[in-house]
Motif scaffolding. Structure first.
Motif, short mmCIF file in Angstrom:
data_model
loop_
_atom_site.label_atom_id
_atom_site.label_comp_id
_atom_site.label_asym_id
_atom_site.label_seq_id
_atom_site.Cartn_x
_atom_site.Cartn_y
_atom_site.Cartn_z
N SER A 37 5.07 -27.59 5.83
CA SER A 37 6.61 -27.09 5.53
C SER A 37 6.42 -26.04 6.70
CB SER A 37 7.26 -26.49 3.91
OG SER A 37 7.93 -25.04 4.40
N GLY A 38 7.69 -25.38 7.72
CA GLY A 38 7.35 -24.17 8.56
C GLY A 38 6.65 -25.15 10.11
N SER A 39 5.94 -26.23 9.98
CA SER A 39 4.91 -26.90 11.22
C SER A 39 6.42 -26.77 12.69
CB SER A 39 4.69 -28.22 10.67
OG SER A 39 5.83 -28.94 10.85
N GLY A 40 7.04 -26.81 12.19
CA GLY A 40 8.50 -27.51 13.49
C GLY A 40 9.13 -29.04 13.35
N LYS A 41 9.14 -29.11 12.54
CA LYS A 41 9.84 -30.72 12.23
C LYS A 41 11.34 -30.21 13.04
CE LYS A 41 8.59 -31.04 7.69
NZ LYS A 41 7.97 -30.17 7.61
N SER A 42 12.05 -29.66 11.57
CA SER A 42 13.66 -29.74 12.62
C SER A 42 13.98 -29.67 13.69
CB SER A 42 13.88 -28.75 11.44
OG SER A 42 13.62 -28.79 9.64
N THR A 43 12.74 -28.25 13.99
CA THR A 43 13.39 -27.36 15.55
C THR A 43 12.99 -28.53 16.66
OG1 THR A 43 12.32 -24.96 14.70
CG2 THR A 43 12.37 -25.37 17.17
N VAL A 44 11.37 -28.83 16.54
CA VAL A 44 11.60 -30.52 17.67
C VAL A 44 11.87 -31.68 17.46
CG1 VAL A 44 10.16 -32.03 18.13
CG2 VAL A 44 9.11 -29.07 17.45
N ALA A 141 2.40 -17.93 8.44
CA ALA A 141 2.06 -16.50 9.25
C ALA A 141 3.90 -16.89 9.15
CB ALA A 141 1.73 -16.60 10.27
N ARG A 142 4.35 -18.31 9.89
CA ARG A 142 6.21 -17.47 10.27
C ARG A 142 6.72 -18.19 9.21
NH1 ARG A 142 5.52 -23.68 13.82
NH2 ARG A 142 4.62 -23.32 15.91
N ASP A 143 6.72 -18.46 7.98
CA ASP A 143 7.09 -18.58 6.48
C ASP A 143 8.60 -17.67 6.95
OD1 ASP A 143 7.37 -18.86 3.92
OD2 ASP A 143 6.37 -16.85 3.21
N PRO A 144 9.65 -19.55 7.62
CA PRO A 144 11.35 -18.13 7.70
C PRO A 144 12.12 -18.67 6.88
CG PRO A 144 10.26 -20.78 8.52
CD PRO A 144 9.35 -20.12 8.04
N LYS A 145 11.51 -19.24 5.76
CA LYS A 145 12.48 -18.48 4.63
C LYS A 145 11.79 -18.32 3.31
CE LYS A 145 13.67 -24.08 5.79
NZ LYS A 145 13.00 -25.33 5.46
N GLY A 146 10.80 -17.08 3.28
CA GLY A 146 9.48 -16.61 2.51
C GLY A 146 9.02 -17.51 1.45
N ASP A 177 0.84 -30.82 19.33
CA ASP A 177 0.71 -29.40 18.42
C ASP A 177 1.50 -29.07 18.14
OD1 ASP A 177 -0.81 -26.81 18.95
OD2 ASP A 177 -2.21 -26.99 20.78
N GLY A 178 1.78 -28.56 17.11
CA GLY A 178 2.95 -27.83 16.49
C GLY A 178 2.88 -25.91 16.81
N GLU A 179 2.22 -26.03 18.33
CA GLU A 179 1.87 -24.43 18.40
C GLU A 179 2.66 -24.22 20.70
OE1 GLU A 179 -1.03 -21.44 17.28
OE2 GLU A 179 -2.08 -23.85 16.69
N GLN A 180 2.40 -25.62 20.43
CA GLN A 180 3.02 -25.41 22.37
C GLN A 180 4.31 -25.59 22.07
OE1 GLN A 180 2.21 -28.65 24.72
NE2 GLN A 180 -0.29 -29.44 23.85
N LEU A 181 4.67 -24.95 23.60
CA LEU A 181 6.17 -24.88 23.91
C LEU A 181 7.35 -25.96 23.47
CD1 LEU A 181 6.04 -22.79 27.34
CD2 LEU A 181 6.66 -21.88 25.30
N ASN A 184 7.78 -28.38 25.85
CA ASN A 184 6.25 -28.88 26.59
C ASN A 184 6.51 -30.36 25.44
OD1 ASN A 184 4.33 -30.23 26.94
ND2 ASN A 184 3.48 -27.85 26.87
N LEU A 185 6.56 -29.82 23.92
CA LEU A 185 7.02 -30.85 23.15
C LEU A 185 7.81 -32.41 23.45
CD1 LEU A 185 5.80 -29.04 19.89
CD2 LEU A 185 4.24 -29.98 21.14
N ILE A 186 8.92 -31.86 23.78
CA ILE A 186 9.97 -32.52 24.49
C ILE A 186 9.90 -33.52 24.98
CG2 ILE A 186 12.73 -32.71 24.53
CD1 ILE A 186 11.53 -32.07 21.77
#
Ligand SMILES: Nc1ncnc2c1ncn2[C@@H]1O[C@H](COP(=O)(O)OS(=O)(=O)O)[C@@H](OP(=O)(O)O)[C@H]1O
Ligand SMILES: Nc1ncnc2c1ncn2[C@@H]1O[C@H](COP(=O)(O)OP(=O)(O)O)[C@@H](O)[C@H]1O
Length: 201
Positions: A37-44, A141-146, A177-181, A184-186
């Motif tokens: 959770s918070g790794s970036g799945k939905s965003t990417v 640290a990201r924890d967008p939903k708390g 690498d979920g910390e890359q831009l 870049n991942l796309i």
């Protein structure tokens, strides 16, 4: 759960998956995003869908947060419920890929055995496991939903990475690498889709 009724017989329809793919001008496939959770799945997955859409690719994004409001609204986060969640989503993703779509799915899907179940159902070549690898400390640290905060405070049980397991993929088709831009991942994902001849554009 019953496997299937022996009196229910598979019916082969006249229009084939190959014909549907020809119409779409690309192959059907399932890009299976997995990660904490918070790794970036939905965003990417969302950014990739946007890029594919602009290239004229027919897509559909299945997202855990959304599917759990409808198709899987009766399910929670026990191991058994997560398994059923992934089974249902895997079936839907498989049908959509059979319709000729490039399906993007964004579920934690923490267990290897369930991801393997979907892989077997969709078939090698069509199933692309995308590991969004972001360290727990960064996700927290990201924890967008708390939710990590709640889990650490003991207000949320069975939270993945805290008191529920996440089994990282051993041989994903692509390891991000979920910390890359995100851009870049796309680019990495589009390269893979072109190399595997899923898309031609
Ligand atoms: N206990 C617990 N563990 C993990 N996640 C939790 C939990 N409770 C609620 N949430 C929220 O639900 C989202 C994960 O749902 P998924 O369907 O992807 O989970 S799973 O694949 O069935 O494990 C997840 O969304 P993402 O953060 O987008 O991954 C959380 O927002
Ligand atoms: N590559 C990235 N670099 C920096 N922040 C990111 C990246 N990907 C996602 N994020 C941010 O991390 C948070 C969690 O992303 P999200 O896509 O919701 O993760 P997930 O779907 O895996 O729970 C969001 O605030 C998002 O903006």
């Amino acid at each position: 759960m019953a496997e299937h009724d022996e009196n229910v017989v598979w019916h082969a329809h006249p229009v084939t998956v190959e014909q549907r793919e020809k119409l779409h001008q690309h192959r059907g496939a399932v890009l299976w995003f997995t990660g904490l959770s918070g790794s970036g799945k939905s965003t990417v997955a969302g950014a990739l869908e946007e890029a594919l859409h602009q290239l004229g690719v027919s897509t559909y994004l299945l997202d855990g947060d959304n599917v759990r409001h409808g198709l899987c609204s009766d399910l929670g986060f026990s191991d058994a419920d997560r398994k059923e969640n992934i089974r249902r989503v895997g079936e839907v993703a498989n049908l959509m890929a059979d319709a000729g779509l490039v399906v993007l799915s964004a579920f934690i899907s923490p267990h290897r055995v369930e991801r393997q179940m979907v892989r077997d159902r969709v078939g090698e070549g069509r199933f692309i496991e995308v590991f969004v690898d972001t360290p727990l400390s960064i996700c927290e640290a990201r924890d967008p939903k708390g939710l990590y905060k709640k889990a650490r405070a003991g207000e949320l049980r069975n939270f993945t990475g805290i008191d529920s397991v996440y089994e990282a993929p051993e041989r994903p088709e692509i390891h991000l690498d979920g910390e890359q831009l995100v851009t870049n991942l796309i680019a990495q994902l589009l390269d893979l889709l072109r190399r595997d001849v899923i898309i031609k554009t």
